[in-house]
Design an enzyme around this catalytic site. Structure first.
Site, PDB file in Angstrom:
ATOM      1  N   ASP A   1      37.490 -19.550 -33.295  1.00  0.00           N
ATOM      2  CA  ASP A   1      38.052 -18.627 -32.300  1.00  0.00           C
ATOM      3  C   ASP A   1      39.363 -18.075 -32.862  1.00  0.00           C
ATOM      4  O   ASP A   1      40.052 -18.738 -33.634  1.00  0.00           O
ATOM      5  CB  ASP A   1      38.305 -19.359 -30.976  1.00  0.00           C
ATOM      6  CG  ASP A   1      38.294 -18.402 -29.804  1.00  0.00           C
ATOM      7  OD1 ASP A   1      37.348 -18.460 -28.999  1.00  0.00           O
ATOM      8  OD2 ASP A   1      39.222 -17.572 -29.695  1.00  0.00           O
TER       9      ASP A   1
ATOM     10  N   THR B   1      24.778 -12.533 -24.599  1.00  0.00           N
ATOM     11  CA  THR B   1      23.785 -11.683 -23.925  1.00  0.00           C
ATOM     12  C   THR B   1      24.055 -10.239 -24.334  1.00  0.00           C
ATOM     13  O   THR B   1      25.095  -9.672 -24.009  1.00  0.00           O
ATOM     14  CB  THR B   1      23.896 -11.850 -22.399  1.00  0.00           C
ATOM     15  OG1 THR B   1      23.624 -13.220 -22.104  1.00  0.00           O
ATOM     16  CG2 THR B   1      22.917 -10.960 -21.669  1.00  0.00           C
TER      17      THR B   1
ATOM     18  N   ASN C   1      17.517 -13.049 -15.844  1.00  0.00           N
ATOM     19  CA  ASN C   1      18.694 -13.043 -14.962  1.00  0.00           C
ATOM     20  C   ASN C   1      18.537 -12.032 -13.827  1.00  0.00           C
ATOM     21  O   ASN C   1      18.892 -12.312 -12.686  1.00  0.00           O
ATOM     22  CB  ASN C   1      19.961 -12.729 -15.760  1.00  0.00           C
ATOM     23  CG  ASN C   1      20.629 -14.000 -16.275  1.00  0.00           C
ATOM     24  OD1 ASN C   1      20.073 -15.086 -16.133  1.00  0.00           O
ATOM     25  ND2 ASN C   1      21.793 -13.867 -16.857  1.00  0.00           N
TER      26      ASN C   1
ATOM     27  N   PHE D   1      16.296 -20.656  -6.251  1.00  0.00           N
ATOM     28  CA  PHE D   1      16.980 -19.370  -6.042  1.00  0.00           C
ATOM     29  C   PHE D   1      16.490 -18.631  -4.796  1.00  0.00           C
ATOM     30  O   PHE D   1      16.407 -17.414  -4.768  1.00  0.00           O
ATOM     31  CB  PHE D   1      16.911 -18.504  -7.315  1.00  0.00           C
ATOM     32  CG  PHE D   1      17.882 -19.020  -8.345  1.00  0.00           C
ATOM     33  CD1 PHE D   1      17.631 -20.211  -8.994  1.00  0.00           C
ATOM     34  CD2 PHE D   1      19.052 -18.349  -8.616  1.00  0.00           C
ATOM     35  CE1 PHE D   1      18.539 -20.737  -9.899  1.00  0.00           C
ATOM     36  CE2 PHE D   1      19.970 -18.866  -9.529  1.00  0.00           C
ATOM     37  CZ  PHE D   1      19.705 -20.060 -10.172  1.00  0.00           C
ATOM     38  N   LEU D   2      16.149 -19.411  -3.780  1.00  0.00           N
ATOM     39  CA  LEU D   2      15.800 -18.830  -2.484  1.00  0.00           C
ATOM     40  C   LEU D   2      16.756 -19.337  -1.417  1.00  0.00           C
ATOM     41  O   LEU D   2      16.402 -19.431  -0.256  1.00  0.00           O
ATOM     42  CB  LEU D   2      14.358 -19.183  -2.109  1.00  0.00           C
ATOM     43  CG  LEU D   2      13.265 -18.398  -2.835  1.00  0.00           C
ATOM     44  CD1 LEU D   2      11.886 -18.828  -2.359  1.00  0.00           C
ATOM     45  CD2 LEU D   2      13.426 -16.885  -2.640  1.00  0.00           C
TER      46      LEU D   2
ATOM     47  N   CYS E   1      27.509 -13.649 -15.033  1.00  0.00           N
ATOM     48  CA  CYS E   1      26.219 -13.262 -15.617  1.00  0.00           C
ATOM     49  C   CYS E   1      25.395 -12.334 -14.737  1.00  0.00           C
ATOM     50  O   CYS E   1      25.086 -11.218 -15.143  1.00  0.00           O
ATOM     51  CB  CYS E   1      25.420 -14.510 -15.943  1.00  0.00           C
ATOM     52  SG  CYS E   1      26.343 -15.646 -16.978  1.00  0.00           S
TER      53      CYS E   1
ATOM     54  N   LYS F   1      26.938  -8.811 -14.031  1.00  0.00           N
ATOM     55  CA  LYS F   1      27.100  -8.080 -15.301  1.00  0.00           C
ATOM     56  C   LYS F   1      25.743  -7.704 -15.900  1.00  0.00           C
ATOM     57  O   LYS F   1      25.524  -6.557 -16.311  1.00  0.00           O
ATOM     58  CB  LYS F   1      27.890  -8.978 -16.278  1.00  0.00           C
ATOM     59  CG  LYS F   1      27.918  -8.522 -17.719  1.00  0.00           C
ATOM     60  CD  LYS F   1      28.831  -9.398 -18.541  1.00  0.00           C
ATOM     61  CE  LYS F   1      28.227 -10.714 -18.967  1.00  0.00           C
ATOM     62  NZ  LYS F   1      27.321 -10.665 -20.106  1.00  0.00           N
TER      63      LYS F   1
HETATM   64  C1  UGA Z   1      22.987 -17.774 -14.482  1.00  0.00           C
HETATM   65  C2  UGA Z   1      21.526 -18.175 -14.751  1.00  0.00           C
HETATM   66  O1  UGA Z   1      21.058 -19.011 -13.700  1.00  0.00           O
HETATM   67  C3  UGA Z   1      21.398 -18.903 -16.087  1.00  0.00           C
HETATM   68  O2  UGA Z   1      20.041 -19.194 -16.350  1.00  0.00           O
HETATM   69  C4  UGA Z   1      21.954 -18.002 -17.190  1.00  0.00           C
HETATM   70  O3  UGA Z   1      21.937 -18.636 -18.456  1.00  0.00           O
HETATM   71  C5  UGA Z   1      23.398 -17.664 -16.861  1.00  0.00           C
HETATM   72  O4  UGA Z   1      23.445 -16.993 -15.581  1.00  0.00           O
HETATM   73  C6  UGA Z   1      23.927 -16.780 -17.957  1.00  0.00           C
HETATM   74  O5  UGA Z   1      23.396 -15.683 -18.157  1.00  0.00           O
HETATM   75  O6  UGA Z   1      24.827 -17.207 -18.693  1.00  0.00           O
HETATM   76  P1  UGA Z   1      25.171 -19.010 -13.535  1.00  0.00           P
HETATM   77  O7  UGA Z   1      25.773 -17.644 -13.437  1.00  0.00           O
HETATM   78  O8  UGA Z   1      25.959 -20.088 -14.180  1.00  0.00           O
HETATM   79  O9  UGA Z   1      23.753 -18.958 -14.321  1.00  0.00           O
HETATM   80  O10 UGA Z   1      24.896 -19.522 -12.059  1.00  0.00           O
HETATM   81  P2  UGA Z   1      23.642 -19.599 -11.072  1.00  0.00           P
HETATM   82  O11 UGA Z   1      23.396 -21.011 -10.750  1.00  0.00           O
HETATM   83  O12 UGA Z   1      22.513 -18.826 -11.564  1.00  0.00           O
HETATM   84  O13 UGA Z   1      24.246 -18.890  -9.767  1.00  0.00           O
HETATM   85  C7  UGA Z   1      24.641 -17.524  -9.778  1.00  0.00           C
HETATM   86  C8  UGA Z   1      25.053 -17.095  -8.387  1.00  0.00           C
HETATM   87  O14 UGA Z   1      23.924 -17.063  -7.505  1.00  0.00           O
HETATM   88  C9  UGA Z   1      26.080 -18.023  -7.707  1.00  0.00           C
HETATM   89  O15 UGA Z   1      27.030 -17.245  -7.028  1.00  0.00           O
HETATM   90  C10 UGA Z   1      25.231 -18.826  -6.729  1.00  0.00           C
HETATM   91  O16 UGA Z   1      25.960 -19.313  -5.631  1.00  0.00           O
HETATM   92  C11 UGA Z   1      24.213 -17.780  -6.313  1.00  0.00           C
HETATM   93  N1  UGA Z   1      22.952 -18.360  -5.790  1.00  0.00           N
HETATM   94  C12 UGA Z   1      22.145 -19.097  -6.602  1.00  0.00           C
HETATM   95  C13 UGA Z   1      22.577 -18.138  -4.462  1.00  0.00           C
HETATM   96  O17 UGA Z   1      23.307 -17.468  -3.698  1.00  0.00           O
HETATM   97  N2  UGA Z   1      21.381 -18.638  -4.014  1.00  0.00           N
HETATM   98  C14 UGA Z   1      20.559 -19.375  -4.812  1.00  0.00           C
HETATM   99  O18 UGA Z   1      19.475 -19.790  -4.338  1.00  0.00           O
HETATM  100  C15 UGA Z   1      20.939 -19.604  -6.138  1.00  0.00           C
END
Ligand code: UGA
Length: 436
Positions: free
Chosen positions: A30, A122, A211, A252-253, A263, A266
């Protein structure tokens, strides 16, 4: 095998620590001297469960190193990962690739012997090929092949996601690169993790498609929660029933105050922008970001409505500021939109988050940050759950009853059942369920 990872952000650091745990010699590079100094002493700049221990173990066992010296890391490496940031360009919605190409130009002159260069960040479809051209121009004699290897880690469970992923995706165009990547992931293949080899473009698109699809699932269930609310259905049951259909799946429901993080917002915008550039109509994808932004605003209205249609002069206790639990990450958190709207409507806000002790975010100016739940809730006219932190699932209602101004719980993560909150003596407003 020796691995170099350029960029010690979230992805670079987790990948570096995990590859070293597999037994490879890993050097993380870095430009930020303070960060490298801190990492070398075992101080991790982000909160990710298990990461500090993994870094400490592999640093002590001399498999994991941190340096600012890109040249020495690259010249000894067999595989070089580019894992730098690709933030949104605010004017276009496209991913800003300047750090990726800067890394490519800098690593090119340092290449020695056959090396596989991997895009881990990404990146939009076509980037791996452009990085290849950039390196070829900068170092015409260099012996290298490219690979695209997107990551699917979630913040908060990143180590487990790396160690037991659903799949590994590798875009390659040469047998040499394919064999090198196969060796790198042999440990996971032994545990029957599917490794899918494909071309660069498919690999890059698969990350955006995954994503964006997950973001769409959340946007869908959020809208369905509104429909459930309008017709007296229970969204938790609707989600469960839908999820039991193997074609849909349960993940994710879960309705919430809008998805955030570095992520989904974006990547959804970047995929839409990419499609527009190629004159591909993607109306479905265009709607995801718009509906998520509307969701956050609607949640502020919901909170105001639940407080007898006015929050003017009222104190609200906000539980959770980060975009999800088990992280200290505030990027694109719905709190950054909802809280300013509540303040604009005249509310006084005190927040508690297990990982946010103070905040310098301009959007949160004037929000008092409390150090525990009771201090946040003292004198509150409503307790609002924004993030699904585990400790918010067992709030001490008996003692909170005595210190709040109004016994009212607004649960934007559906952590409770209406019956349990009614039993605790609080009025309850949640998402997509009959209100008590
Ligand atoms: C997400 C993807 O899940 C990963 O697979 C991916 O590698 C990552 O982006 C990335 O591109 O680096 P992340 O952003 O860490 O991971 O978090 P998530 O667990 O996916 O949650 C994202 C958002 O969705 C959060 O605000 C969470 O609260 C919300 N969410 C998630 C919901 O509102 N409902 C759900 O059922 C699931």
């Amino acid at each position: 095998m020796r691995v170099a990872i350029i960029g010690t952000g979230y992805v670079g650091l987790v990948s570096g620590a995990c590859f070293s745990e597999f037994g490879f010699q890993v050097t993380c590079v870095d430009k930020n001297a303070d960060k490298i100094r801190a990492l070398s002493k075992g101080n991790i700049p982000i909160f990710e469960p298990g990461l500090e221990e993994l870094v400490a173990k592999n640093t002590t066992q001399e498999r994991l190193f941190f340096t600012q010296d890109l040249t020495s890391a690259v010249e000894t490496a067999d595989v070089v990962f580019i894992a730098v940031g690709t933030p949104t360009q605010h004017d276009t919605g496209n991913a800003d690739l300047s750090y990726v190409f800067e890394a490519a130009r800098e690593l090119a002159p340092a290449l020695k012997g056959f090396t596989v260069i991997v895009t881990k960040s990404t990146v939009p479809v076509g980037t791996t090929r452009k990085v290849q051209e950039t390196i070829r121009e900068a170092a015409p004699q260099a012996d290298f092949d490219m690979a695209s290897n997107p990551e699917f880690l979630r913040e908060g469970t990143a180590i487990a996601d790396f160690m037991r992923p659903d799949r590994i995706v590798v875009g390659v165009e040469s047998t040499r690169a394919q064999e090198m990547m196969r060796t790198l992931y042999a440990h996971l293949a032994q545990h029957h993790v599917p490794v899918v080899f494909t071309n660069f473009e498919t690999s890059e698109l698969s990350k955006y498609a995954s994503n964006t699809f997950l973001a769409m699932k959340i946007a869908f269930i959020n809208q369905m929660a509104d429909v459930a609310e309008a017709c007296g259905a229970d969204i938790q049951h609707v989600s469960r029933i839908m999820g039991l259909d193997a074609r849909i799946g349960t993940a994710f429901l879960q309705p919430g105050p809008g998805f955030g993080g570095s992520c989904f917002p974006k990547d959804t915008r970047a995929l839409a922008a990419f499609a527009h550039t190629h004159q591909v109509p993607v109306s479905l994808i265009d709607m995801i970001d718009a509906s998520n932004e509307a969701r956050k605003k609607a949640m502020a209205d919901k909170i105001i409505a639940a407080c007898d249609c006015s929050v003017r002069g009222k104190k609200l206790a906000i539980l959770g500021l980060t975009f999800k639990s088990n992280t200290d990450d505030m990027r694109e958190s719905s709190s950054l939109v909802i809280l300013p709207l509540l303040q604009k409507a005249g509310a006084r806000l005190t927040a508690f988050d297990p990982k946010v002790q103070a905040t310098s975010y301009p959007q949160l100016q004037g929000v008092e940050v409390a150090l525990d739940i009771p201090s946040a809730c003292h004198g509150a006219e409503a307790i609002v759950i924004l993030t699904e932190w585990e400790i918010f699932r067992s709030l001490p209602f008996e003692s909170l009853k005595e210190i709040v101004q109004e016994r009212r719980l607004i649960d934007l993560r559906n952590l409770y059942t209406p019956d349990s909150v009614a039993h605790a003596g609080f009025r309850y407003v949640s998402l997509g369920r009959p209100t008590h």
